[in-house]
Design an enzyme around this catalytic site. Structure first.
Site, mmCIF file in Angstrom:
data_model
loop_
_atom_site.group_PDB
_atom_site.id
_atom_site.type_symbol
_atom_site.label_atom_id
_atom_site.label_comp_id
_atom_site.label_asym_id
_atom_site.label_seq_id
_atom_site.Cartn_x
_atom_site.Cartn_y
_atom_site.Cartn_z
ATOM 1 N N GLU A 77 0.814 -1.217 0.000
ATOM 2 C CA GLU A 77 0.000 0.000 0.000
ATOM 3 C C GLU A 77 0.846 1.264 0.000
ATOM 4 O O GLU A 77 0.512 2.236 -0.651
ATOM 5 C CB GLU A 77 -0.901 0.008 1.244
ATOM 6 C CG GLU A 77 -2.267 -0.602 0.995
ATOM 7 C CD GLU A 77 -3.056 -0.702 2.283
ATOM 8 O OE1 GLU A 77 -2.723 -1.570 3.102
ATOM 9 O OE2 GLU A 77 -3.990 0.076 2.478
ATOM 10 N N ASP A 78 1.930 1.263 0.769
ATOM 11 C CA ASP A 78 2.662 2.514 0.983
ATOM 12 C C ASP A 78 3.935 2.656 0.170
ATOM 13 O O ASP A 78 4.482 3.744 0.074
ATOM 14 C CB ASP A 78 3.000 2.679 2.476
ATOM 15 C CG ASP A 78 1.744 2.838 3.305
ATOM 16 O OD1 ASP A 78 0.695 3.158 2.711
ATOM 17 O OD2 ASP A 78 1.797 2.636 4.531
#
Ligand code: MN
Length: 491
Positions: A77-78
């Site tokens: 996600e990051d």
């Protein structure tokens, strides 16, 4: 950071093979490199967060892959690391866990303006349905636990949203899985953000009462032990149960805000060997200290619906102070922890009775596996059997999809956009022309999946097509289409 790694390894207590140790080290390096430039809102290096999450998971004996998934849980996600990279660098299972978590995290909880119990339950069920593996829920809970501890660093709007989701959805999920410790921690972390005034009030009302009561009971313990020993009972353990703040608040509301009516801020718990000893202990306690009338409960002879067993009594102890005492065997004590899961399910489904009737929703039958799981966790967590038990089809026959506004609609597995449309409203069904799933056009016989956002495009005055009858899943849908088609013939 070094310290966190050390603690994780310590928790594993030499249980890792050489290969697994190498994989763990590789995960540390991989996460460190991926997050290298990133900082948390709180200002600390990002890597501390996934390491703390992994540390929580390492206490639960869920196996090496769950811990590695904890370390890597934010890299997709990051840091835009593709899931295929995790599969090739680590293994299929780690990729599966990280991917599952990423999916679950995409669900946006919109929060409830009104107290809609069924809607919240649906949201929890959707998380379970999407997770497909208990470990994904556990990583999610560990992730949230750490995020809640640094919630102060976020924007106030985000704070409220996250805290509300924590209180209404994730803490109950933790309880359902028998993780009472994480559940109560989550509640107490969310409490001041969701109900700031009530939080202050509860702390003010509570004052130092819990500490005082604990000290007081501390003094009673040796006295109790001695008295039992004089009567040939050797208690296995005398311990305390402290009520956490959010739970105190809930109880205060029931007790007209009168703290003096909450007798179990701290309860004494006596663990003995047999059922006979439970009753004998009760007799001795009642001889020592007079019971408060009407507060004795025999959950051994009459267990709670979830199977919870224990003797509860409230007595006027030394100096006339009121103390709740719980007496049970070790086995009952262990089972009480699992039983909370069952109890939660029981009470929540009771409340949604009317909902059940309306939508034909039936509670999951196989929750006994949670108890089984905890048992297995203690005995042979490395075995194949245990890992397979974690892969559960929580809702084999149901899916949970979202309207564009975020309302959850639960449907049978295999349901199509047309079934969905008729669940929203007969007119939406009748006038449906096209369907969008997560913003993309799909055919009307598309099989919906849990977590998808479904939008139906309608055209005024349109009638359903008889071809829909060939692919719709629900009898109810079929009937409504037929009704509409009959209507057409009349015109
Ligand atoms: Mn995270």
């Amino acid at each position: 950071m070094k310290n966190l790694k050390k603690k994780i390894i310590e928790n594993l207590n030499g249980s890792l093979s050489e290969e697994e140790t190498a994989l763990l080290e590789k995960a540390f390096d991989f996460a460190e490199q991926s997050h290298s430039e990133q900082k948390r809102q709180s200002g600390e290096p990002y890597i501390n967060h996934p390491l703390r999450v992994a540390l929580t998971i390492s206490q639960m004996k869920l196996g090496i892959n769950a811990i590695i998934a904890g370390i890597l849980h934010d890299v997709v996600e990051d840091c835009n690391v593709p899931i295929s990279k995790i599969r090739t660098e680590f293994n299929e299972e780690v990729a599966f866990l990280v991917n599952g978590l990423t999916k679950v995290n995409k669900i946006q909880y919109k929060g409830q303006k009104e107290d809609n119990i069924a809607e919240k339950e649906n949201y929890r069920n959707m998380i379970l349905a999407m997770a497909k593996d208990l470990r994904i829920i556990i990583i999610k809970l560990a992730d949230r636990l750490d995020n809640m501890k640094t919630l102060w660093s976020l924007d106030p709007k985000v704070q409220t949203k996250k805290a509300l989701e924590t209180l209404e959805i994730l803490a109950p999920l933790a309880y359902r899985l028998g993780m009472t410790d994480i559940g109560s921690q989550l509640e107490d972390l969310a409490f001041p953000y969701v109900f700031p005034e009530e939080y202050k009030l509860t702390r003010k009302i509570l004052g130092k009462r819990r500490e005082e009561q604990k000290e007081y009971i501390n003094k009673l313990a040796p006295l109790t032990r001695r008295k039992l020993q004089e009567n040939n009972i050797e208690p296995k353990e005398i311990k305390f149960r402290t009520k956490h703040l959010y739970s105190v608040w809930r109880k205060l509301q029931k007790e007209e805000m009168d703290i003096r009516r909450i007798y179990d801020l701290v309860a004494m718990r006596i663990i003995v060997t047999s059922v006979e000893e439970c009753y004998a202990t009760l007799g001795i306690i009642h001889q020592m200290w007079k019971p408060v009338p009407g507060r004795f409960k025999d959950y051994i002879a009459l267990p709670k619906p979830n199977g919870y067993q224990s003797l509860h009594t409230t007595v006027f102890a030394e100096n006339g102070r009121i103390v709740e005492i719980q007496i049970r065997t070790s086995q009952m004590d262990e089972e009480a922890e699992w039983g909370i899961a069952a109890h939660w399910i029981y009470s929540s489904f009771k409340k949604t009775d009317s909902y059940k009737k309306k939508k034909g929703f039936s509670p999951p039958k196989n929750f006994y596996w949670i108890n089984q799981l905890r048992q297995w966790q203690k005995t042979f967590y490395k075995s194949e059997e245990f890992l397979n038990a974690l892969k559960v089809d929580f809702f084999k026959n149901r899916i949970f999809v979202l309207t564009p506004k975020g309302d959850i609609i639960d449907l049978p597995d295999g349901a199509t956009p047309i079934d969905f449309a008729y669940q929203i409203h007969t007119d939406i069904g009748n006038q449906a022309t096209r369907a969008l799933v997560n913003g993309k056009l799909v055919s009307l016989d598309y099989k919906l999946q849990s977590g998808e956002v479904v939008e139906i495009i309608t055209k005024k005055g349109k009638r359903p097509s008889s071809s829909w009858l060939e692919f719709v899943k629900m009898n109810e849908t079929r009937k409504r289409i037929q009704d509409a088609l009959k209507g057409k013939n009349f015109i």
